[in-house]
Motif scaffolding. Sequence first.
Motif, PDB file in Angstrom:
ATOM      1  N   ILE A 302       0.827  -1.204   0.000  1.00  0.00           N
ATOM      2  CA  ILE A 302       0.000   0.000   0.000  1.00  0.00           C
ATOM      3  C   ILE A 302       0.865   1.260   0.000  1.00  0.00           C
ATOM      4  CG2 ILE A 302      -1.734   1.279   1.320  1.00  0.00           C
ATOM      5  CD1 ILE A 302      -2.770  -1.392   2.365  1.00  0.00           C
ATOM      6  N   ALA A 303       1.967   1.231   0.773  1.00  0.00           N
ATOM      7  CA  ALA A 303       2.787   2.427   0.932  1.00  0.00           C
ATOM      8  C   ALA A 303       3.671   2.704  -0.280  1.00  0.00           C
ATOM      9  CB  ALA A 303       3.655   2.299   2.184  1.00  0.00           C
ATOM     10  N   PHE A 304       4.216   1.665  -0.895  1.00  0.00           N
ATOM     11  CA  PHE A 304       5.163   1.866  -1.988  1.00  0.00           C
ATOM     12  C   PHE A 304       4.450   1.740  -3.335  1.00  0.00           C
ATOM     13  CE2 PHE A 304       8.248   0.339  -5.117  1.00  0.00           C
ATOM     14  CZ  PHE A 304       9.236   1.306  -4.989  1.00  0.00           C
ATOM     15  N   LYS A 305       4.579   2.746  -4.145  1.00  0.00           N
ATOM     16  CA  LYS A 305       4.013   2.738  -5.484  1.00  0.00           C
ATOM     17  C   LYS A 305       5.155   2.776  -6.487  1.00  0.00           C
ATOM     18  CE  LYS A 305      -0.269   2.727  -4.167  1.00  0.00           C
ATOM     19  NZ  LYS A 305      -1.136   1.536  -4.380  1.00  0.00           N
ATOM     20  N   MET A 306       5.272   1.727  -7.248  1.00  0.00           N
ATOM     21  CA  MET A 306       6.367   1.614  -8.206  1.00  0.00           C
ATOM     22  C   MET A 306       6.025   2.385  -9.476  1.00  0.00           C
ATOM     23  SD  MET A 306       7.746  -1.885  -9.960  1.00  0.00           S
ATOM     24  CE  MET A 306       8.707  -1.868 -11.465  1.00  0.00           C
ATOM     25  N   GLY A 307       6.980   3.198  -9.927  1.00  0.00           N
ATOM     26  CA  GLY A 307       6.796   3.888 -11.198  1.00  0.00           C
ATOM     27  C   GLY A 307       7.025   2.921 -12.347  1.00  0.00           C
ATOM     28  N   GLU A 308       5.936   2.393 -12.886  1.00  0.00           N
ATOM     29  CA  GLU A 308       6.030   1.346 -13.900  1.00  0.00           C
ATOM     30  C   GLU A 308       6.550   1.914 -15.212  1.00  0.00           C
ATOM     31  OE1 GLU A 308       6.608  -1.823 -15.142  1.00  0.00           O
ATOM     32  OE2 GLU A 308       5.201  -2.211 -13.503  1.00  0.00           O
ATOM     33  N   SER A 309       7.635   1.328 -15.691  1.00  0.00           N
ATOM     34  CA  SER A 309       8.218   1.749 -16.964  1.00  0.00           C
ATOM     35  C   SER A 309       7.775   0.876 -18.123  1.00  0.00           C
ATOM     36  CB  SER A 309       9.751   1.721 -16.874  1.00  0.00           C
ATOM     37  OG  SER A 309      10.207   0.407 -16.549  1.00  0.00           O
ATOM     38  N   ASP A 310       7.221  -0.284 -17.827  1.00  0.00           N
ATOM     39  CA  ASP A 310       6.773  -1.208 -18.875  1.00  0.00           C
ATOM     40  C   ASP A 310       5.252  -1.176 -18.935  1.00  0.00           C
ATOM     41  OD1 ASP A 310       6.256  -3.258 -20.629  1.00  0.00           O
ATOM     42  OD2 ASP A 310       7.654  -4.678 -19.719  1.00  0.00           O
ATOM     43  N   PRO A 311       4.661  -0.660 -20.003  1.00  0.00           N
ATOM     44  CA  PRO A 311       3.185  -0.583 -20.080  1.00  0.00           C
ATOM     45  C   PRO A 311       2.524  -1.953 -20.106  1.00  0.00           C
ATOM     46  CG  PRO A 311       4.187   0.003 -22.187  1.00  0.00           C
ATOM     47  CD  PRO A 311       5.302  -0.096 -21.207  1.00  0.00           C
ATOM     48  N   TRP A 312       3.279  -2.974 -20.495  1.00  0.00           N
ATOM     49  CA  TRP A 312       2.697  -4.321 -20.539  1.00  0.00           C
ATOM     50  C   TRP A 312       2.239  -4.752 -19.157  1.00  0.00           C
ATOM     51  CZ3 TRP A 312       3.399  -9.111 -18.371  1.00  0.00           C
ATOM     52  CH2 TRP A 312       2.821 -10.199 -19.023  1.00  0.00           C
ATOM     53  N   PHE A 313       3.038  -4.499 -18.142  1.00  0.00           N
ATOM     54  CA  PHE A 313       2.686  -4.898 -16.778  1.00  0.00           C
ATOM     55  C   PHE A 313       1.506  -4.087 -16.260  1.00  0.00           C
ATOM     56  CE2 PHE A 313       6.887  -6.791 -16.891  1.00  0.00           C
ATOM     57  CZ  PHE A 313       6.702  -7.949 -16.168  1.00  0.00           C
ATOM     58  N   GLU A 314       1.454  -2.830 -16.598  1.00  0.00           N
ATOM     59  CA  GLU A 314       0.335  -1.999 -16.146  1.00  0.00           C
ATOM     60  C   GLU A 314      -0.983  -2.483 -16.742  1.00  0.00           C
ATOM     61  OE1 GLU A 314      -0.907   2.740 -15.917  1.00  0.00           O
ATOM     62  OE2 GLU A 314       0.973   2.097 -16.866  1.00  0.00           O
ATOM     63  N   GLU A 315      -0.974  -2.796 -18.032  1.00  0.00           N
ATOM     64  CA  GLU A 315      -2.189  -3.283 -18.678  1.00  0.00           C
ATOM     65  C   GLU A 315      -2.589  -4.661 -18.154  1.00  0.00           C
ATOM     66  OE1 GLU A 315      -1.506  -3.213 -22.836  1.00  0.00           O
ATOM     67  OE2 GLU A 315      -1.292  -1.017 -22.950  1.00  0.00           O
ATOM     68  N   ARG A 316      -1.599  -5.524 -17.956  1.00  0.00           N
ATOM     69  CA  ARG A 316      -1.901  -6.857 -17.447  1.00  0.00           C
ATOM     70  C   ARG A 316      -2.460  -6.791 -16.027  1.00  0.00           C
ATOM     71  NH1 ARG A 316      -2.989 -11.036 -20.184  1.00  0.00           N
ATOM     72  NH2 ARG A 316      -2.121 -12.417 -18.601  1.00  0.00           N
ATOM     73  N   HIS A 317      -1.943  -5.876 -15.235  1.00  0.00           N
ATOM     74  CA  HIS A 317      -2.451  -5.721 -13.875  1.00  0.00           C
ATOM     75  C   HIS A 317      -3.927  -5.316 -13.896  1.00  0.00           C
ATOM     76  CE1 HIS A 317      -2.296  -4.901  -9.571  1.00  0.00           C
ATOM     77  NE2 HIS A 317      -2.882  -3.735  -9.807  1.00  0.00           N
ATOM     78  N   GLN A 318      -4.283  -4.401 -14.763  1.00  0.00           N
ATOM     79  CA  GLN A 318      -5.684  -3.986 -14.865  1.00  0.00           C
ATOM     80  C   GLN A 318      -6.559  -5.134 -15.375  1.00  0.00           C
ATOM     81  OE1 GLN A 318      -5.648  -0.505 -17.349  1.00  0.00           O
ATOM     82  NE2 GLN A 318      -4.616   0.778 -15.823  1.00  0.00           N
ATOM     83  N   GLN A 319      -6.067  -5.882 -16.345  1.00  0.00           N
ATOM     84  CA  GLN A 319      -6.835  -7.016 -16.859  1.00  0.00           C
ATOM     85  C   GLN A 319      -7.071  -8.063 -15.777  1.00  0.00           C
ATOM     86  OE1 GLN A 319      -4.612  -8.467 -20.196  1.00  0.00           O
ATOM     87  NE2 GLN A 319      -5.006  -6.661 -21.470  1.00  0.00           N
ATOM     88  N   LEU A 320      -6.046  -8.355 -14.992  1.00  0.00           N
ATOM     89  CA  LEU A 320      -6.187  -9.360 -13.940  1.00  0.00           C
ATOM     90  C   LEU A 320      -7.116  -8.882 -12.838  1.00  0.00           C
ATOM     91  CD1 LEU A 320      -2.471 -10.552 -13.751  1.00  0.00           C
ATOM     92  CD2 LEU A 320      -4.409 -11.812 -14.696  1.00  0.00           C
ATOM     93  N   GLU A 321      -7.097  -7.588 -12.531  1.00  0.00           N
ATOM     94  CA  GLU A 321      -8.033  -7.060 -11.540  1.00  0.00           C
ATOM     95  C   GLU A 321      -9.482  -7.222 -12.024  1.00  0.00           C
ATOM     96  OE1 GLU A 321      -7.704  -5.897  -8.572  1.00  0.00           O
ATOM     97  OE2 GLU A 321      -5.526  -5.869  -8.387  1.00  0.00           O
ATOM     98  N   THR A 322      -9.707  -6.933 -13.289  1.00  0.00           N
ATOM     99  CA  THR A 322     -11.049  -7.105 -13.850  1.00  0.00           C
ATOM    100  C   THR A 322     -11.450  -8.572 -13.858  1.00  0.00           C
ATOM    101  OG1 THR A 322     -10.701  -5.169 -15.264  1.00  0.00           O
ATOM    102  CG2 THR A 322     -12.491  -6.657 -15.866  1.00  0.00           C
ATOM    103  N   LEU A 323     -10.518  -9.438 -14.234  1.00  0.00           N
ATOM    104  CA  LEU A 323     -10.805 -10.869 -14.276  1.00  0.00           C
ATOM    105  C   LEU A 323     -11.138 -11.397 -12.875  1.00  0.00           C
ATOM    106  CD1 LEU A 323     -10.867 -13.422 -16.046  1.00  0.00           C
ATOM    107  CD2 LEU A 323      -8.443 -13.741 -15.507  1.00  0.00           C
ATOM    108  N   GLU A 324     -10.419 -10.947 -11.871  1.00  0.00           N
ATOM    109  CA  GLU A 324     -10.695 -11.395 -10.502  1.00  0.00           C
ATOM    110  C   GLU A 324     -12.083 -10.946 -10.056  1.00  0.00           C
ATOM    111  OE1 GLU A 324      -8.629 -11.275  -6.069  1.00  0.00           O
ATOM    112  OE2 GLU A 324      -8.097  -9.765  -7.578  1.00  0.00           O
ATOM    113  N   SER A 325     -12.449  -9.716 -10.384  1.00  0.00           N
ATOM    114  CA  SER A 325     -13.780  -9.228 -10.018  1.00  0.00           C
ATOM    115  C   SER A 325     -14.875 -10.058 -10.690  1.00  0.00           C
ATOM    116  CB  SER A 325     -13.911  -7.754 -10.417  1.00  0.00           C
ATOM    117  OG  SER A 325     -15.212  -7.276 -10.155  1.00  0.00           O
ATOM    118  N   GLN A 326     -14.689 -10.410 -11.952  1.00  0.00           N
ATOM    119  CA  GLN A 326     -15.669 -11.228 -12.663  1.00  0.00           C
ATOM    120  C   GLN A 326     -15.738 -12.638 -12.083  1.00  0.00           C
ATOM    121  OE1 GLN A 326     -14.203 -10.934 -16.651  1.00  0.00           O
ATOM    122  NE2 GLN A 326     -15.124  -8.930 -17.018  1.00  0.00           N
ATOM    123  N   PHE A 327     -14.590 -13.202 -11.731  1.00  0.00           N
ATOM    124  CA  PHE A 327     -14.566 -14.538 -11.127  1.00  0.00           C
ATOM    125  C   PHE A 327     -15.317 -14.559  -9.799  1.00  0.00           C
ATOM    126  CE2 PHE A 327     -10.555 -16.389 -13.321  1.00  0.00           C
ATOM    127  CZ  PHE A 327     -11.338 -16.707 -14.420  1.00  0.00           C
TER     128      PHE A 327
END
Length: 526
Positions: A302-327
């Motif tokens: 919660i405290a540490f927010k990583m400055g993501e340099s790879d957009p692939w990881f950012e998009e995948r993180h959002q996709q997995l969050e959506t997938l978890e909510s649907q599951f």
Amino acid sequence: MADDGEIPRKLNDEFNDDDLFASAIEIKVEAKADISLEDDRSNDLSVVEEQSNNLSAADEIDLNSDSEFKDDVDDTNAKHELRSEPEDIFEDIPEPKEVKIDATPVRPTLETSVTSPRTQSYSNYVGTTIEEEKIVPEESDKFITISVKDPQKIGDGISSFLTYNVVTRTNIGLFKKNEMTVSRRFSDFLGLHDKLAEKYLHKGRLVPAPPEKNVVGTTKVKMAGGQTEQEGKLPEFVERRRAALERYLIRTAIHPIFQVDPDFREFLECEDELPRASNTSALSGAGVLRLFNRMGETVTKIAFKMGESDPWFEERHQQLETLESQFRRLQASLEGLYSHRRELAYATAALGKGLALLSNGEDHAGLSRALAKMADLHDKLEGVHNDQSNADFYILHELIKDYLGLLGVVKDVFHERVKAFQTWQHAQQMLAKKREAVDRWESTGRSDKVAPAKDEVLEWEAKVNRSQEEFDSISKAIKKELERFDLQRVKDFKAAFISYLEAQMKAQDKIIEHWETYMPEAKAIA
């Protein structure tokens, strides 16, 4: 690694593996035949051109008057026409080399691929017979199948425990035998997971999560006695845990790295009792320490927010969050469906008992017989509804539950990447401080401090390089693991949906059959 846009296309292709690769094989065979014909045709034409050149150079033979040579040329042309007739499919292809696709290996189809983790667990509950498939990690000729059977209660009271027989069949050469049977406790499964997670999680590998502990269910089993033990039956909780443990081992064996891991092979092979994994107990000191560590990691996330340099990881993180909510929404719906079918089964059984009592008090012989037959009918329908509820639970609900656990593992792996990034950033900060110290000692003329400071600079430069390599390595491993995760997810859901539909269709056929059997009894009432 494939870019973001290619992932949905791969997932859609998984649903058409059979037709796609069957057509690919046909094209490959026809392409080879076409290439060989082109080679023959070019050889024949070269012979004709050489003969004609020799004739024109000698200027001794008149082609119009030499009927024998004309016949040879006509025969050659006729052969070319006959050979080219069935190859019209390749007219639009400029060169045969472009259709030679056999250099790319064909992926195994569902029939030769990984068995669904539910295949061996819900076959006892659904009426359909499900054929056991092979687990093929990399090569189609290698397989390993695992089943967990015969849960047994050892001891009495609070000190009792359950054991499970783990049966393994394989032809992988690293294993000592082709067929092995060992007895394992639930804590042994948890100990295996801890060993694998300690070795592979920080490297970006998705280590499957074992079944969760259930203190209430375990306590009920330990304190159960009397009629349950005399009948040789164990509570439904035990069967659910057995099926979950089986799916856990199968999912672990699917991974080509975990499959040959020494700890995993020891778990499947060693006939002796494994060392007790005491740190898996929830009430142990290690368990309490592990709980505090998890709380600390949660605060860090919660405290540490990583400055993501790879957009692939950012998009995948959002996709997995959506997938978890649907599951989670789907899991809640399946839980409601399961409970409704259970209630329907209970109500059907109660109606059957009421009809049986009513038939006993009926004076009319034909009506009494019809009511008795209807009571029997509802007893049969109760079994069908129970099979349907078991299919809802063991095929779909447990599949969703397993993948929610895997999504939790994905989050843990992402957090390991963040920790690797933190280590890299810390090394860079320390390197900058050490370089400032060197500059400060050089500016003040402290030559006795300069040499040790430069040594520290070299040490931290090595740490920076090593930390960066570890960060790049875990990033690459996560991308590869998520690609496997997506492909396996499509296979698992496809197999589960097919099995679920087959189970529901068979249940409906049984219901229709039971009612059609009863119809003559109803019509016979006079």
